[in-house]
Enzyme design. Structure first.
Site, PDB file in Angstrom:
ATOM      1  N   LYS A   9      35.304  35.212  35.993  1.00  0.00           N
ATOM      2  CA  LYS A   9      36.603  35.808  36.328  1.00  0.00           C
ATOM      3  C   LYS A   9      36.860  35.695  37.821  1.00  0.00           C
ATOM      4  CE  LYS A   9      34.770  39.537  38.484  1.00  0.00           C
ATOM      5  NZ  LYS A   9      35.011  39.890  39.906  1.00  0.00           N
ATOM      6  N   GLY A  95      30.581  37.286  42.963  1.00  0.00           N
ATOM      7  CA  GLY A  95      31.862  37.937  42.706  1.00  0.00           C
ATOM      8  C   GLY A  95      32.623  37.317  41.555  1.00  0.00           C
ATOM      9  N   LEU A  96      31.937  36.527  40.716  1.00  0.00           N
ATOM     10  CA  LEU A  96      32.579  35.832  39.602  1.00  0.00           C
ATOM     11  C   LEU A  96      32.301  36.486  38.251  1.00  0.00           C
ATOM     12  CD1 LEU A  96      31.817  32.200  40.815  1.00  0.00           C
ATOM     13  CD2 LEU A  96      34.059  33.317  40.785  1.00  0.00           C
ATOM     14  N   ASP A 133      33.213  45.428  34.852  1.00  0.00           N
ATOM     15  CA  ASP A 133      33.918  44.198  34.475  1.00  0.00           C
ATOM     16  C   ASP A 133      33.701  43.809  33.022  1.00  0.00           C
ATOM     17  OD1 ASP A 133      34.842  43.966  37.071  1.00  0.00           O
ATOM     18  OD2 ASP A 133      33.320  42.509  37.683  1.00  0.00           O
TER      19      ASP A 133
END
EC number: 2.7.1.148
Length: 285
Positions: A9, A95-96, A133
């Site tokens: 993401k 951060g993905l 997340d």
């Protein structure tokens, strides 16, 4: 055995709106799934067993996919287990959302493997207790995520182009980024409505003005290479931003050709990838 793709993401917008007594932060985010993905192969087993193509991925209870499996069996009361082989493509500490995507894939995959004992609503509730997340990673697409990520609203992302992802050698742990943010106590702008409007109208110039990440300054202080990559992207891309707690820097380009040209000129980095939007967070195959 089943095979499931777990998609990365991007945070097109990330605003910290408050702190909570449970140690989490209240967030207001725009999240977009992209075609970069891990692949999980799941089969029934007597207990929970994980293997992974990346030697640095922890395989015990600190692994989000392991935690998701444990929660699934506890929630359903099923006396079973799973062997999961994880083929990693999403880099770590980037951060993905790779760990969260794997956790969501574990939940979705186990639900399929064991005959769908949980409804979509129960899966989402279970996901919210695993990580901020993980609920988004179950659904994917483009969504506004509020609270600790559990309140999801579908959005239309009409922005043209592709994303150039550049990750420096250094990584940033989510915990360290939030702790550094808490120490700053600096006032921040709030432009969520403007950013959503830019997405839904496909206004790239407006998106460039209003994209925001509360963790950009904390992450750059922890990983100085972030600032250099963002400067490069600010000078070459119509829009640029940091995703999540870092360390991946993202440039939004109007075409594949422009992104490829920028990639060839980019500063040295540990990982680069040209990504497109993906309409779901997971895909069974």
């Amino acid at each position: 055995m089943i095979t499931i793709r777990a998609y990365a993401k991007l945070n097109l917008y990330l605003q910290i709106t408050g702190s909570r007594v449970d140690g989490y932060h209240d967030l207001d985010m725009i999240m977009q799934s992209i075609d970069l993905h891990d692949t999980l192969r799941l089969s029934r087993a007597g207990d929970i067993q994980l293997t992974c193509s990346h030697p640095e991925v922890p395989l015990g209870e600190s692994n989000i996919a392991h935690k998701a499996a444990r929660r699934f069996f506890r929630e359903t009361g099923i006396a079973g287990g799973v062997h999961a082989d994880i083929q990693k493509r999403i880099p770590m500490a980037a951060g993905l959302g790779g760990g969260s995507a794997d956790g969501a894939a574990m939940l979705r995959g186990l639900n399929c493997l064991y005959g769908y004992p949980l409804s979509e609503r129960r899966l989402l509730a279970l996901a919210a207790g695993i990580g901020a997340d993980v609920p988004f990673s179950l659904t994917g697409g483009c969504r506004r995520a509020q609270g600790i990520g559990e309140r999801l609203t579908s959005l239309r992302n009409q922005l043209p182009g592709v994303y150039l992802l550049l990750k420096p050698e250094g990584g940033v742990s989510t915990k360290d980024a939030y702790q550094t943010y808490d120490a700053r106590l600096a006032p921040e702008p709030y432009a969520m409505e403007e950013c959503m409007r830019a997405l839904e109208t496909g206004d790239l110039a407006a998106f460039s003005r209003h994209t925001f990440n509360s963790l950009q300054h904390p992450a750059a202080s922890l990983c100085p290479e972030i600032a250099a990559l963002l400067r490069f992207l600010q000078n070459t891309a119509p829009a640029s931003f940091l995703t999540g707690s870092g360390s991946t820097c993202v440039g939004l380009f109007s075409s594949q050709e422009e992104a490829e040209a920028a990639r060839r000129c980019a500063p040295a980095c540990a990982f680069s990838y040209i990504a497109k939007n993906e309409d779901c967070g997971l895909r069974l195959s």
